[in-house]
Enzyme design. Sequence first.
Site, mmCIF file in Angstrom:
data_model
loop_
_atom_site.group_PDB
_atom_site.id
_atom_site.type_symbol
_atom_site.label_atom_id
_atom_site.label_comp_id
_atom_site.label_asym_id
_atom_site.label_seq_id
_atom_site.Cartn_x
_atom_site.Cartn_y
_atom_site.Cartn_z
ATOM 1 N N ASP A 142 31.494 -17.792 -91.185
ATOM 2 C CA ASP A 142 32.461 -17.715 -92.284
ATOM 3 C C ASP A 142 31.976 -18.401 -93.551
ATOM 4 O O ASP A 142 32.663 -18.363 -94.570
ATOM 5 C CB ASP A 142 33.811 -18.302 -91.845
ATOM 6 C CG ASP A 142 34.480 -17.454 -90.779
ATOM 7 O OD1 ASP A 142 35.445 -17.921 -90.169
ATOM 8 O OD2 ASP A 142 34.005 -16.320 -90.540
ATOM 9 N N LYS A 163 43.704 -21.852 -92.078
ATOM 10 C CA LYS A 163 44.279 -20.554 -91.675
ATOM 11 C C LYS A 163 43.996 -20.297 -90.197
ATOM 12 O O LYS A 163 44.879 -19.911 -89.427
ATOM 13 C CB LYS A 163 43.678 -19.417 -92.515
ATOM 14 C CG LYS A 163 43.925 -18.026 -91.942
ATOM 15 C CD LYS A 163 43.251 -16.943 -92.740
ATOM 16 C CE LYS A 163 41.797 -16.745 -92.482
ATOM 17 N NZ LYS A 163 41.454 -15.965 -91.291
ATOM 18 N N ASN A 164 42.745 -20.539 -89.774
ATOM 19 C CA ASN A 164 42.343 -20.177 -88.408
ATOM 20 C C ASN A 164 42.818 -21.165 -87.352
ATOM 21 O O ASN A 164 42.517 -21.006 -86.175
ATOM 22 C CB ASN A 164 40.826 -19.979 -88.343
ATOM 23 C CG ASN A 164 40.438 -18.719 -89.086
ATOM 24 O OD1 ASN A 164 41.300 -17.910 -89.435
ATOM 25 N ND2 ASN A 164 39.155 -18.551 -89.350
ATOM 26 N N ARG A 181 44.287 -13.450 -98.524
ATOM 27 C CA ARG A 181 44.573 -13.575 -97.089
ATOM 28 C C ARG A 181 44.261 -14.971 -96.569
ATOM 29 O O ARG A 181 44.848 -15.422 -95.584
ATOM 30 C CB ARG A 181 43.744 -12.565 -96.295
ATOM 31 C CG ARG A 181 44.091 -11.117 -96.598
ATOM 32 C CD ARG A 181 43.382 -10.214 -95.643
ATOM 33 N NE ARG A 181 43.652 -10.672 -94.254
ATOM 34 C CZ ARG A 181 43.161 -10.028 -93.205
ATOM 35 N NH1 ARG A 181 42.384 -8.982 -93.386
ATOM 36 N NH2 ARG A 181 43.412 -10.458 -91.989
ATOM 37 N N ARG A 207 34.385 -5.539 -83.599
ATOM 38 C CA ARG A 207 35.255 -6.636 -83.124
ATOM 39 C C ARG A 207 36.172 -6.234 -81.965
ATOM 40 O O ARG A 207 37.396 -6.315 -82.069
ATOM 41 C CB ARG A 207 36.068 -7.210 -84.278
ATOM 42 C CG ARG A 207 35.198 -7.699 -85.432
ATOM 43 C CD ARG A 207 35.978 -8.344 -86.528
ATOM 44 N NE ARG A 207 36.486 -9.647 -86.158
ATOM 45 C CZ ARG A 207 37.231 -10.408 -86.973
ATOM 46 N NH1 ARG A 207 37.548 -9.950 -88.184
ATOM 47 N NH2 ARG A 207 37.660 -11.590 -86.596
ATOM 48 N N CYS A 212 36.816 -3.677 -88.232
ATOM 49 C CA CYS A 212 37.093 -4.117 -89.601
ATOM 50 C C CYS A 212 35.794 -4.128 -90.377
ATOM 51 O O CYS A 212 34.733 -3.860 -89.806
ATOM 52 C CB CYS A 212 37.810 -5.459 -89.612
ATOM 53 S SG CYS A 212 36.732 -6.879 -89.548
HETATM 54 C C1 EPZ Z 1 37.448 -15.891 -85.320
HETATM 55 O O1 EPZ Z 1 37.497 -14.469 -85.157
HETATM 56 C C2 EPZ Z 1 37.855 -16.153 -86.769
HETATM 57 N N1 EPZ Z 1 39.191 -15.635 -86.990
HETATM 58 C C3 EPZ Z 1 36.870 -15.465 -87.710
HETATM 59 O O2 EPZ Z 1 37.199 -15.826 -89.052
HETATM 60 C C4 EPZ Z 1 35.472 -15.984 -87.430
HETATM 61 O O3 EPZ Z 1 34.542 -15.275 -88.208
HETATM 62 C C5 EPZ Z 1 35.124 -15.779 -85.940
HETATM 63 O O4 EPZ Z 1 36.119 -16.393 -85.108
HETATM 64 C C6 EPZ Z 1 33.778 -16.380 -85.567
HETATM 65 O O5 EPZ Z 1 33.732 -17.716 -85.893
HETATM 66 C C7 EPZ Z 1 40.257 -16.374 -86.571
HETATM 67 O O6 EPZ Z 1 40.142 -17.449 -86.013
HETATM 68 C C8 EPZ Z 1 41.609 -15.804 -86.842
HETATM 69 P P1 EPZ Z 1 35.147 -13.996 -82.032
HETATM 70 P P2 EPZ Z 1 37.427 -13.833 -83.680
HETATM 71 O O7 EPZ Z 1 36.024 -13.441 -80.968
HETATM 72 O O8 EPZ Z 1 38.044 -14.745 -82.703
HETATM 73 C C9 EPZ Z 1 32.506 -10.457 -80.171
HETATM 74 C C10 EPZ Z 1 37.685 -15.507 -91.337
HETATM 75 O O9 EPZ Z 1 36.908 -15.185 -92.254
HETATM 76 N N2 EPZ Z 1 33.638 -10.247 -79.235
HETATM 77 O O10 EPZ Z 1 34.710 -15.402 -81.884
HETATM 78 O O11 EPZ Z 1 37.939 -12.448 -83.797
HETATM 79 C C11 EPZ Z 1 32.891 -10.157 -81.615
HETATM 80 O O12 EPZ Z 1 32.810 -8.800 -81.911
HETATM 81 C C12 EPZ Z 1 37.592 -14.793 -89.973
HETATM 82 O O13 EPZ Z 1 38.547 -16.396 -91.430
HETATM 83 C C13 EPZ Z 1 33.526 -9.267 -78.262
HETATM 84 O O14 EPZ Z 1 32.517 -8.570 -78.166
HETATM 85 O O15 EPZ Z 1 35.843 -13.787 -83.446
HETATM 86 C C14 EPZ Z 1 31.898 -11.013 -82.384
HETATM 87 O O16 EPZ Z 1 30.690 -10.342 -82.479
HETATM 88 C C15 EPZ Z 1 36.694 -13.613 -90.009
HETATM 89 N N3 EPZ Z 1 34.572 -9.086 -77.410
HETATM 90 C C16 EPZ Z 1 31.749 -12.246 -81.488
HETATM 91 O O17 EPZ Z 1 32.164 -11.843 -80.181
HETATM 92 C C17 EPZ Z 1 35.718 -9.849 -77.471
HETATM 93 O O18 EPZ Z 1 36.650 -9.653 -76.681
HETATM 94 C C18 EPZ Z 1 32.568 -13.453 -81.915
HETATM 95 O O19 EPZ Z 1 33.876 -13.029 -82.189
HETATM 96 C C19 EPZ Z 1 35.806 -10.847 -78.471
HETATM 97 C C20 EPZ Z 1 34.742 -11.034 -79.337
#
Ligand code: EPZ
Length: 437
Positions: A309, A22-23, A401, A122, A117
């Site tokens: 995850d 998915k990702n 999802r 996030r 969420c």
């Molecule tokens: C991706 O989300 C995945 N989703 C998530 O999988 C996964 O948990 C996550 O990466 C971490 O591995 C997809 O790929 C669609 P991040 P993403 O930006 O990109 C903070 C699942 O279960 N952050 O790497 O949204 C954020 O809040 C889902 O399949 C900021 O502060 O995660 C978090 O604490 C859930 N500012 C950390 O960084 C930003 O602009 C990592 O988030 C971006 C992120």
Amino acid sequence: MDKFLITGGTPLNGKISISGAKNSALPCLAATLLTAETITLHNVPYVKDLITQRRLLEDLGATVLTPELRTHKVSASNIEIFEAPYELVKTMRASVLALGPLLARFGQARVSLPGGCAIGTRPIDLHLKAFEQLGAKVSLESGDVVARAPKGRLIGADVNFEKVTVTGTENVMMAAALAKGKTTIHNAAREPEIFDLAELLNKMGARVRGAGSETIEIEGVENLSGAQHTIIPDRIETGTFIVAAAITQGNLEITNCEPAHLKAVIEKLRETGVEIEELNQSTLSVKCCPQGLKGKNVTTEPHPAFPTDMQAQYMALMTQAEGDSVINETIFENRFMHASELVRMGADIQISGNSATVHGKTQLMGAPVQASDLRASASLVLAALAARGETVIDRVYHIDRGYENIVRKLSSVGANIKRINDSSEQKTAEQKTAEAV
Ligand code: EPZ
């Protein structure tokens, strides 16, 4: 609303085949917006989030054909709208992945700012800061991010992420692919999905080097062309089924997977006593050890470390391990929602800040429980498979999802699991898939 009815206690036995990731499919579908030519993606998982992503592309003006259920032929030659509306973004935050491609190709994009969420606030501040570094003007208007490339084209630059962000890295890779000059992303995410997106972009004629490492260099080009690409297997689905075999003391052969993508998970599960053998590059054999499981501590971190995850699924397994295990969640600030539901089933878990201590082993008992997010729902399914008696899991729309045909896959290896819904007339998503296949 659909629910799952699970009677636990049956060791799973047999073969399970893994679907596409998915990702990876989400950013790869977004990347189709970078060209007017046709992109064909194979091994796209038939899950709700991809149906939403497809709808987003069609709302923007792209045509998406599916000659087969898991093959998407996308043509973004007539994009007239550059906006991802609140209605869509609120159902799937990954819609923000449209920002980079729209901004890069059309010099403008408007995407509803995703709210928080279940697992955390996030924010996407790092995405937006990076687009500004590429020369975009970014503002917030009535809840929407409005981004414009003043010169009609983004300009390559150095982007230094203060925090590793997966979709942030993907958004900037796609934006930089059509920018003028060179972009270097420092402290980039290294997930296999990042590497897969880079593979597709390079097939489209982009110049991306270093994907999978902390530093990615992208030499912008004028135009990108059509391509064909097969999405990698889903490493989190693979990890979930490894735990399913272990928690039911079963014996599974997991096919069409990519063991190299979940090394940290396999190592940690072996430490707890799960017997995992790589039969070949795409097949794993999983047995639960006769001596039983041992509690082991784990900390979630960006790839290649243990993925967040898999945290919820690991917690479910640790309820069946001898001794204590401490689980530290360092990525999301609110990702222990499943713990209280596991406690309702008889688990012994204490939460303190971003750390959970599981006191194993406890006998799990069937109970009515509620899913709060995608991976939390997977952990409740795993706990229910190991529990004595019947469990009813509510709000399983979360699991639809990101897991394709999970009831069918688990039933095929002996699980006693049914999807039930309020009105039996209404066909469930899975029945539709079964009929469509
Ligand atoms: C991706 O989300 C995945 N989703 C998530 O999988 C996964 O948990 C996550 O990466 C971490 O591995 C997809 O790929 C669609 P991040 P993403 O930006 O990109 C903070 C699942 O279960 N952050 O790497 O949204 C954020 O809040 C889902 O399949 C900021 O502060 O995660 C978090 O604490 C859930 N500012 C950390 O960084 C930003 O602009 C990592 O988030 C971006 C992120």
